[in-house]
Design a protein around this motif. Structure first.
Motif: not given
Length: 475
Positions: A448-467
């Motif tokens: 889970a700690i490793a996942n914190v690092v991975a998450t920091i590298l993900t893009p920031q998105l504002q999804p639609t209702a379809d997504q």
């Protein structure tokens, strides 16, 4: 013949329900299975891993078969295979027999699940109705995971562990009987290259199986043994060959070009880590509740219920928050909650109160695990072409399953090693089991700690209702 699309949805959702149910319903039966069939502590995890590995390893091939042969035909074949192997698993009289049945059961799930989703998407027109259908599909799948632990407890206590498998048989027979009435035989034109890429599925799954087996054997044989090193190297070679085959295939299971997307690559890693943490926590805690704290199977299932309820509420909250705060923010919050929940669980001992030692950690982890999954699924398909969104969703779902199996193997091996060492040092058995549980949960917390690092590298998105609807269906 005119069919009600909602009746079709009911049949498809029930089939997906039992596939997801089978991941969790078995956990509370593990101590009884171990005692009855003579599983060792390190091989018991194969009852879970055989199912998840084959399910994840052949999921993409199942989707491809549905495209080429027709989704209803593949759906029925997968459902029948799932039902037959459920019966065989309940009749198993040895560890190897049960593991083999669970593996083929996972293959049945890998055929029916993508075929059911393909039927659903052509049954409902794009827009509000499909969004509702996807929400029902995803919600019932999640409910299957929550109810599985309680249903498993009831069946084990009232009947026997065999009934966690036998219960699937009448459901499968009923579904097969009504499929011709309620499920349309839909096809779509296949314009691209026609092929199954069976070699890719076998190489990929075989490589992962070899690596998981090596990790499991490391506890009794040692990491430097010829057996362990041989399977590690052999598994790595098979995976390298798998990548080479996929790169040259005209109809690959996983188009490697998809992983040029940073969002897809990082989300795949994140979901694999999420799966590793979830399966490990569930497996260890189910055994701990019964072997250390003396729970019956039903009591153990009931003690898991708050986590399931927290996950359902977390899914609702995450779906709303990602539209306001963005995917990375919500996912980061989920990883932090997951870490906190696991660290709290790692402090549990043999005698402390459930309300103080287990409940807070289970609730935090339940919210956290789903708050990672929803935004990660959305991010995974954010940078791919719409016609490849299904392949991208399949890839990350596969990563979740195989990541869970590999993580479970690592955690179980290290947990059993700690228990064995403690017993050799003269520690009482109950305390040795506690120390093994605590070690395993801490390793899960590292994922889970490793996942914190991975998450920091993900893009920031504002999804639609379809997504959001697509993410709910793929989760």
């Amino acid at each position: 013949m005119r069919r009600s699309p909602w009746a079709t949805l009911a049949v498809l959702a029930l089939a997906q329900f039992i596939v997801v149910l089978d991941v969790t319903i078995v956990n509370v039966a593990l101590p009884d299975i171990q005692a009855d069939l003579g599983f060792s502590a390190e091989t018991l995890q194969w009852v879970i891993s055989a199912y998840t590995l084959l399910f994840g390893g052949f999921l993409l091939l199942g989707g491809r078969m549905a495209d080429l042969l027709g989704p209803r035909r593949v759906f029925v074949a997968g459902l029948l295979l799932f039902g037959v192997t459920s019966l065989v698993a309940g009749l198993a009289e040895s560890p190897g027999f049960l593991i083999g049945a669970r593996a083929v059961q996972g293959l049945g799930g890998a055929l029916l699940s993508p075929a059911a989703l393909a039927i659903l998407t052509v049954t409902f027109a794009h827009g509000r109705e499909r969004n509702i259908a996807m929400g029902v599909w995803g919600g019932l799948a999640g409910l299957g995971g929550t109810l599985g632990v309680v249903a498993g407890g009831v069946l084990v206590d009232a009947l026997s562990w065999q009934w966690v498998f036998f219960v699937n048989v009448p459901i499968v027979l009923a579904l097969v009987a009504v499929i011709p009435v309620f499920v349309p035989d839909t096809r779509h034109n296949e314009n691209g290259p026609r092929g199954f890429d069976t070699a890719g599925a076998i190489l990929g799954t075989g490589g992962l199986l070899a690596i998981v087996y090596a990790v499991v054997r490391a506890e009794p044989e040692g990491w430097g043994s010829a057996e362990v090193m041989g399977f590690l190297v052999g598994g790595a070679v098979l995976l390298v060959v798998f990548v080479a085959v996929e790169a040259r295939s005209k109809a690959p299971l996983i188009p490697l070009r998809l992983f040029r997307s940073r969002a897809l690559s990082v989300s795949s890693i994140s979901l694999a880590l999420n799966g590793a943490g979830f399966l490990s926590m569930f497996f260890l805690t189910a055994i701990y509740l019964q072997q250390v704290r003396g729970d019956s199977a039903l009591d153990a299932g009931i003690h898991f219920l708050p986590m399931g309820a927290a996950a359902v509420l977390g899914a609702v909250a995450a779906s709303q928050l990602v539209q306001k705060l963005g995917t990375r923010t919500v996912q980061l919050g989920g990883t932090v909650l997951s870490v906190a929940g696991l660290l709290l669980l790692s402090r549990a001992d043999a005698t402390g109160a459930y309300s103080t030692q287990l409940l807070p950690g289970l609730v935090l982890f339940g919210v956290g695990i789903i708050a990672v999954g929803v935004p990660a699924q959305i991010a995974a398909v954010s940078e791919v072409e719409h016609h490849e969104a299904g392949a991208a969703s399949g890839a990350v779902t596969t990563m979740y399953q195989v990541g869970g199996a590999l993580g479970l193997a690592i955690v179980t091996t290290l947990s059993v090693t700690r228990t064995t060492d403690a017993l050799a040092e003269g520690v009482a058995q109950q305390q040795a089991l506690v120390e093994g549980f605590q070690r395993g949960i801490l390793i899960a917390a590292l994922f889970a700690i490793a996942n914190v690092v991975a998450t920091i590298l993900t893009p920031q998105l504002q999804p639609t209702a379809d997504q959001l609807a697509e993410a709910a269906a793929a989760a």
